[in-house]
Design an enzyme around this catalytic site. Structure first.
Site, PDB file in Angstrom:
ATOM      1  N   LYS A 134      -4.887   6.273  -1.896  1.00  0.00           N
ATOM      2  CA  LYS A 134      -6.196   5.790  -1.442  1.00  0.00           C
ATOM      3  C   LYS A 134      -6.779   6.717  -0.380  1.00  0.00           C
ATOM      4  CE  LYS A 134      -3.626   2.335  -3.129  1.00  0.00           C
ATOM      5  NZ  LYS A 134      -4.149   1.494  -4.076  1.00  0.00           N
ATOM      6  N   TRP A 155      -0.102  -8.754  -2.760  1.00  0.00           N
ATOM      7  CA  TRP A 155      -0.508  -7.877  -3.854  1.00  0.00           C
ATOM      8  C   TRP A 155       0.263  -8.316  -5.110  1.00  0.00           C
ATOM      9  CZ3 TRP A 155       2.055  -2.842  -5.383  1.00  0.00           C
ATOM     10  CH2 TRP A 155       1.264  -2.136  -6.302  1.00  0.00           C
ATOM     11  N   ALA A 182      -0.326   1.087   2.274  1.00  0.00           N
ATOM     12  CA  ALA A 182      -1.007   1.782   1.177  1.00  0.00           C
ATOM     13  C   ALA A 182      -2.421   2.221   1.560  1.00  0.00           C
ATOM     14  CB  ALA A 182      -1.055   0.876  -0.053  1.00  0.00           C
ATOM     15  N   ASP A 198       4.947  -2.108   3.622  1.00  0.00           N
ATOM     16  CA  ASP A 198       4.162  -1.461   2.570  1.00  0.00           C
ATOM     17  C   ASP A 198       2.842  -1.020   3.197  1.00  0.00           C
ATOM     18  OD1 ASP A 198       2.711  -0.740   0.374  1.00  0.00           O
ATOM     19  OD2 ASP A 198       2.709  -2.711  -0.582  1.00  0.00           O
TER      20      ASP A 198
END
Ligand code: PLP
Length: 399
Positions: free
Chosen positions: A253, A137, A220, A218
Site C-alpha cells: 500500500k 480483516w 499493512a 500486522d
C-alpha cells in the site's frame, strides 16, 4: 493385507463447493454494472482525486533503473533481497533498528508475512490460541485456520458509536494464557479505521508482557494514518517493553505496488541466537510454500529506499496519499453528525452505520458498492463523487 474394495478413490469432482469471497464477488458486481456514475468503495486500493490507482513516480523510475541495470534473474535465495530488509529496518523499527535480536525477511506481501508468522508460531506452540478482536480483516481467520491454531474472538469495536471496546479487549487479553498469541493491527485498522491511541497501546503492551503472550502485529498501512513514525508507535512500544514480538509488514500500500506482492516478516526474541534459530525455521517453512520470494517489487522498493533523492520523493508521494485519505475523511465527517466519527479514524477503511438492507439499497438505487458490513474505502471514490456519495449515505441512514 486385504484390499478394500468398498472404497472409491476420491477425485477433484468430490471437492465440496467453495463459498465465494464476498469482496471478490463485489468486484465482479461493480464490473458488471453498466451505470457510468457507479461508485466502487468496496475494493481496498488507494485511489487519487481522479479515481485512479497510479503507479508512484518513484516506483516507475526505480523500475526503469532495474530494467536498465539488472543483469540476471538467477535465484535470490531464501532470504530474498537482504538489502531490501536492511533498508526497511529504520522505517519500521525506528530506534530499534540496530537491535541484533530483531531479524527480518522479505515475503510475498503482507499475506505471505502473516502466513509465515503464524506457521512459525504454530511450529513453536501448536496449542497456542490466537486472540482476535472483531471485526478484523477477513483474511486473518482463514490464515489462522490454515496453520491449525485455535482462534478466540473478542469484540474490538462498537459500530454504532465508532468506538473501540477497549475494556472488552483488556478483559479478553487478561483471560489469555502464557504462550497464547495476541493479533494486533499496527495502524489504520481494517475494516474499522479505529486505532488504539498511545495510552491504549501502552496498556496493551503492559498486559501482553504481564501475561506472557506473543504479540503478532500486522502493519499493512504504515504512513497512511498519521505519519510513518506515528503509525509505528504500537510496534515500537511493544519492542521497547518486550522480547518476543512478531511483525508482519506490507509495502504493497505505502509503495502502491499491490500486485507485485512486497512485504516482510520480523522476529524479535531474547537473544540473537534464538532469533537466528527462529529465522532458520522461517526459511524452511517458506521453502515448503513459495521457496523464495518474488524479486521485482522488492527490488524496486530497494532502489527507491537506497537512493536519498528517490527516498525523499517517495515520502512526498506517500504524504500525498495520506493527505487525500485524511481530507476525504473530513469531507465525509462534515456531511452529517452521525458520520463525524469517520474524521477521527485512520487509514482507508471505516464502517458506515448501515444495515445490510441499506447497503443493498445503495447498490440498487445509486450504484454505490461497498461490503454488506458497511465497510467502505474512503478513497475508493474520486473527488467528483464525494458529495453524491455522502448525500446517498445520509438518505440511506434516514430511510
Ligand atoms: C490488515 C491487513 N493485513 C494484511 C494485508 C495484506 O497485504 P498484502 O496485499 O501485502 O498481502 C492487508 C491487505 O488488504 C490488510 O488489510
Amino acid at each position: 493385507m486385504l484390499t478394500r474394495t468398498d472404497e472409491k478413490a476420491r477425485g477433484l469432482a468430490d471437492l465440496p463447493p467453495v463459498m465465494n469471497d464476498s469482496l471478490i464477488a463485489l468486484i465482479g458486481m461493480v464490473e458488471a454494472d453498466p451505470r457510468a456514475d457507479k461508485i466502487d468503495v468496496g475494493v481496498g486500493v488507494f485511489r487519487d482525486g481522479a479515481g485512479n490507482t497510479p503507479i508512484l513516480k518513484v516506483i516507475k523510475e526505480a523500475e526503469q533503473r532495474l530494467h536498465d541495470t539488472q543483469v540476471t534473474k538467477a535465484y535470490l535465495g531464501s532470504a530474498g533481497d537482504v538489502r531490501f530488509a536492511e533498508l526497511l529496518r529504520p522505517i519500521l523499527l525506528g530506534p530499534h533498528a540496530n537491535d541484533d535480536r530483531i531479524v527480518g525477511v522479505q515475503t510475498p506481501g503482507g499475506c505471505g508475512a502473516l502466513r509465515l508468522g503464524f506457521e512459525l508460531l504454530a511450529s513453536a506452540n501448536p496449542n497456542g490460541r490466537v486472540f482476535v478482536g472483531g471485526p478484523t480483516w477477513p483474511n486473518h481467520p482463514p490464515i489462522i485456520r490454515a496453520v491449525g491454531l485455535a482462534q478466540v474472538d473478542y469484540p474490538y469495536y462498537e459500530r454504532g458509536q465508532g468506538a473501540i471496546r477497549f475494556e472488552d479487549m483488556i478483559e479478553a487479553l487478561n483471560s489469555a494464557e502464557p504462550g497464547d498469541v495476541a493479533l494486533l493491527h499496527g495502524c489504520c485498522h481494517n475494516p474499522t479505521g479505529a486505532d488504539l491511541n498511545e495510552d491504549q497501546w501502552c496498556e496493551v503492551v503492559h498486559l501482553v508482557r504481564e501475561r506472557g503472550l506473543v504479540p503478532l502485529i500486522d502493519i499493512a498501512y504504515q504512513g497512511f494514518g498519521r505519519g510513518l513514525d506515528e503509525d509505528a508507535f504500537g510496534v515500537r512500544a511493544m519492542l521497547d517493553a518486550y522480547d518476543e514480538v512478531i511483525v508482519a509488514q506490507s509495502c504493497d500500500k505505502n509503495f502502491s505496488v499491490y500486485r507485485d506482492r512486497v512485504g516482510s516478516l520480523w522476529i524479535k526474541s531474547g537473544s540473537p541466537a534464538t532469533s537466528a534459530k527462529a529465522m532458520a525455521h522461517v526459511y524452511k517453512i517458506a521453502r515448503e510454500m513459495w521457496s523464495m520470494p518474488p524479486d521485482h517489487g522488492a527490488a524496486s522498493v530497494h532502489i527507491v529506499l537506497d537512493d536519498p533523492e528517490l527516498r525523499e520523493r517517495w515520502l512526498v508521494e506517500l504524504k500525498g496519499m495520506r493527505d487525500r485519505i485524511n481530507s476525504v475523511r473530513q469531507r465525509i465527517a462534515a456531511a452529517d453528525p452521525r458520520l463525524a466519527f469517520i474524521g477521527r479514524q485512520f487509514g482507508m477503511f471505516s464502517m458506515l452505520p448501515l444495515s445490510p438492507e441499506q447497503v443493498l439499497k445503495l447498490r440498487a438505487d445509486h450504484a454505490i458498492y461497498m461490503a454488506e458490513s458497511g465497510r467502505f474505502n474512503v478513497v475508493g471514490m474520486g473527488d467528483g463523487q464525494i458529495d453524491r456519495f455522502t448525500a446517498a449515505v445520509v438518505e440511506a441512514m434516514d430511510a
